[in-house]
Design a protein around this motif. Structure first.
Motif, short mmCIF file in Angstrom:
data_model
loop_
_atom_site.label_atom_id
_atom_site.label_comp_id
_atom_site.label_asym_id
_atom_site.label_seq_id
_atom_site.Cartn_x
_atom_site.Cartn_y
_atom_site.Cartn_z
N LEU A 119 0.82 -1.29 0.04
CA LEU A 119 -0.03 -0.09 0.11
C LEU A 119 1.06 1.24 0.00
CD1 LEU A 119 -2.79 -0.73 2.46
CD2 LEU A 119 -2.98 -0.93 0.02
N ALA A 120 2.03 1.13 -0.20
CA ALA A 120 3.16 2.14 -0.17
C ALA A 120 2.92 3.20 -1.37
CB ALA A 120 4.47 1.65 -0.09
N SER A 121 3.22 4.56 -0.97
CA SER A 121 3.06 5.36 -2.06
C SER A 121 4.63 5.94 -2.38
CB SER A 121 2.30 6.69 -1.62
OG SER A 121 2.54 7.81 -2.39
N ALA A 122 4.87 5.90 -3.52
CA ALA A 122 6.47 6.17 -3.67
C ALA A 122 6.17 7.39 -4.54
CB ALA A 122 7.06 5.14 -4.26
N GLN A 123 6.97 8.49 -4.30
CA GLN A 123 6.69 9.54 -5.12
C GLN A 123 8.07 10.22 -5.20
OE1 GLN A 123 4.30 12.23 -2.47
NE2 GLN A 123 2.36 11.69 -3.64
N LYS A 124 8.39 10.97 -6.56
CA LYS A 124 9.69 11.61 -6.95
C LYS A 124 9.65 12.85 -6.67
CE LYS A 124 9.98 8.42 -10.90
NZ LYS A 124 10.25 8.40 -12.39
N LYS A 125 10.97 13.51 -6.24
CA LYS A 125 10.99 15.02 -6.12
C LYS A 125 10.19 15.70 -7.24
CE LYS A 125 15.54 14.30 -3.52
NZ LYS A 125 16.86 14.90 -3.89
N GLY A 126 9.45 16.76 -6.38
CA GLY A 126 8.86 17.43 -7.61
C GLY A 126 7.39 17.09 -7.32
N ASP A 127 7.01 15.67 -7.24
CA ASP A 127 5.68 15.42 -7.07
C ASP A 127 4.88 16.08 -6.22
OD1 ASP A 127 6.26 13.78 -9.21
OD2 ASP A 127 6.19 11.94 -8.18
N ASP A 128 3.51 16.12 -6.15
CA ASP A 128 2.88 16.65 -5.20
C ASP A 128 2.98 15.74 -4.10
OD1 ASP A 128 0.89 17.56 -3.65
OD2 ASP A 128 -0.96 17.35 -4.93
N CYS A 129 3.07 16.12 -2.88
CA CYS A 129 3.34 15.45 -1.62
C CYS A 129 2.08 14.88 -0.92
CB CYS A 129 4.10 16.06 -0.76
SG CYS A 129 3.41 17.61 0.09
N LEU A 130 0.97 15.34 -1.47
CA LEU A 130 -0.25 14.99 -1.13
C LEU A 130 -0.76 13.79 -1.52
CD1 LEU A 130 -2.36 18.48 -0.53
CD2 LEU A 130 -0.99 17.10 1.50
N MET A 131 -1.50 12.85 -0.57
CA MET A 131 -1.90 11.71 -1.11
C MET A 131 -3.46 11.73 -1.04
SD MET A 131 0.96 9.48 0.57
CE MET A 131 1.40 10.52 1.93
N LYS A 132 -4.22 10.84 -1.73
CA LYS A 132 -5.58 10.91 -1.52
C LYS A 132 -6.22 9.63 -1.52
CE LYS A 132 -5.87 15.07 -4.36
NZ LYS A 132 -6.74 15.53 -5.66
N THR A 133 -5.57 8.30 -1.63
CA THR A 133 -5.93 7.05 -1.56
C THR A 133 -6.44 6.86 -0.19
OG1 THR A 133 -4.71 6.50 -3.62
CG2 THR A 133 -5.63 4.51 -2.07
N THR A 134 -7.78 6.29 -0.22
CA THR A 134 -8.20 5.99 1.43
C THR A 134 -7.75 4.49 1.61
OG1 THR A 134 -10.02 7.43 1.13
CG2 THR A 134 -10.07 5.79 2.92
N CYS A 135 -6.52 4.13 2.35
CA CYS A 135 -6.46 2.96 2.64
C CYS A 135 -5.59 2.69 4.05
CB CYS A 135 -5.30 2.47 1.50
SG CYS A 135 -3.75 3.39 1.38
N GLY A 136 -5.52 1.54 4.05
CA GLY A 136 -4.66 1.15 5.54
C GLY A 136 -5.30 0.08 6.22
N THR A 137 -4.99 -0.31 7.54
CA THR A 137 -5.61 -1.02 8.31
C THR A 137 -6.42 -0.50 9.42
OG1 THR A 137 -3.82 -2.67 8.10
CG2 THR A 137 -5.28 -3.07 9.99
N PRO A 138 -7.61 -0.54 9.67
CA PRO A 138 -8.76 0.11 10.29
C PRO A 138 -8.00 0.79 11.67
CG PRO A 138 -9.80 -1.70 9.49
CD PRO A 138 -8.41 -1.87 9.07
N GLU A 139 -7.77 -0.28 12.39
CA GLU A 139 -7.16 0.30 13.83
C GLU A 139 -5.71 1.31 13.82
OE1 GLU A 139 -9.63 -3.37 14.10
OE2 GLU A 139 -7.85 -2.98 12.84
N TYR A 140 -5.45 1.22 12.73
CA TYR A 140 -3.92 1.99 12.86
C TYR A 140 -4.14 3.38 11.66
CZ TYR A 140 -2.04 -1.93 14.80
OH TYR A 140 -1.98 -2.97 15.50
N ILE A 141 -5.47 3.55 11.21
CA ILE A 141 -5.44 4.72 10.07
C ILE A 141 -5.84 6.07 10.81
CG2 ILE A 141 -7.29 5.47 8.38
CD1 ILE A 141 -8.09 2.80 7.53
N ALA A 142 -5.28 6.91 10.04
CA ALA A 142 -5.24 8.45 10.81
C ALA A 142 -6.47 9.01 10.32
CB ALA A 142 -4.06 8.93 10.03
#
Length: 330
Positions: free
Chosen positions: A234-257
């Motif tokens: 589920l990792a997000s890998a972005q390159k320099k210059g990319d928008d640092c914001l992410m939008k995908t709703t993912c994770g394991t329920p008890e640990y989701i921010a």
């Protein structure tokens, strides 16, 4: 990698309501990716029959022979599926993990006799390809003592073979269960190693997005073993210059921010939230947010509502802030 319980939450309707944020239940269909990896106890891997299991526990030699035969049959079965390029270089020893799209086997390098793990992923399915691409996109870029190491990759038309370090010490989750809770000193030591790995990932523009005790492995069974971060599906890998914001709703329920639950654009700080949850678990032996009803669970998270002694709550906050600052300052 990991226990395979990570979830990508469903997209919300136009009228967003908290009760629409639900857990995605594990799909039992063969096209679901729920793979496990680096399972160190292989004694029961091939013994699925209850009678056989019972007999083995009681020292039945006949059943032991049957079990051994079954293991050999399984090994031969998976060896036959492997690309000849792989079997020319590695001896297939045992099946140690399985999922809907993947199988993980323990292997031995023929020349060096060094043990490794190979994850064989079926990429003919879209979901398998997506998880494989996500993991490879991260693992090909990283090299850190606290991150599981990719050794080499073999690709064929329908499968990808990822040769990786073999972690034999089990999950951090298992040690929490065994200990009940960690001392402040032991918890600090664990978190220091995890934060070193997270700092390295964030510096490369990589956000794990599924940090939890099940995805933190001990390299060996000893008490002095290092911790390694794994499972980058589920990792997000972005390159320099990319928008640092992410939008995908993912994770394991008890640990989701909270910001992920609210479906707001978020940053790599979601990893720090997960580490706060892990800190709480290490020190208390309990979950800060836990409820079988996902709507109530998410309400707890959004309100920051958790119950334990004020001392542990305060200690968790101080511990994560201290470690984060120490990592930031180098």
């Amino acid at each position: 990698m990991g226990c395979g319980t990570s979830k990508v939450l469903p997209e919300p309707s136009k009228n967003l309501q908290l009760d629409l944020v639900k857990k995605v239940e594990p799909c039992l269909d063969s096209k679901s990716d729920q793979y496990n990896t680096f399972i160190t106890d292989t004694s029961q891997t091939f013994v699925k029959d209850d009678y056989l299991c019972h007999s083995l526990q009681n020292g039945d030699s006949k059943c032991h022979v049957e079990s051994t035969h079954l293991r050999r049959h399984k090994i031969a079965k998976y060896r036959a599926k492997f690309d000849p390029r792989v079997t020319a270089k590695y001896d297939i020893k045992a099946l140690i993990g399985r999922g809907s799209f993947s199988r993980v086997v323990r292997v031995e390098h023929k020349a060096s006799k060094q043990p490794y793990a190979i994850k064989m992923i079926e990429t003919k399915y879209r979901e398998g390809r997506e998880v494989c691409e996500s993991e490879l996109n991260v693992l090909r870029r990283v090299r850190h003592t606290n991150i599981i190491q990719l050794i080499e990759v073999f690709e064929s038309q329908e499968r990808v073979y990822m040769v990786m370090e073999l972690a034999t010490g089990g999950e951090l989750f298992d040690r929490i269960i065994a200990k009940g809770s960690f001392t402040e000193r032991d918890a600090t030591h664990v978190l220091q190693m995890v934060l070193e790995g997270v700092r390295y990932l964030h510096a490369l523009g990589i956000t794990h997005r599924d940090l939890k005790p099940e995805n933190l492995l001990y390299y060996h069974p000893g008490i002095d073993s290092k911790i390694m971060i794994t499972d980058f599906g589920l990792a997000s890998a972005q390159k320099k210059g990319d928008d640092c914001l992410m939008k995908t709703t993912c994770g394991t329920p008890e640990y989701i921010a909270p910001e992920v639950l609210l479906r707001k654009p978020y940053t790599n700080s979601v990893d720090m939230w997960a580490l706060g949850v892990i800190s709480y678990i290490l020190l208390s032996g309990t979950m800060p947010f836990e409820d079988d009803n996902r709507t109530r669970l998410y309400r707890q998270i959004l309100k920051g509502k958790y119950s334990y002694s004020g001392e542990v709550r305060k200690l968790c906050k101080l511990l994560i802030v201290y470690l984060a600052c120490s990592i930031e300052l180098g």
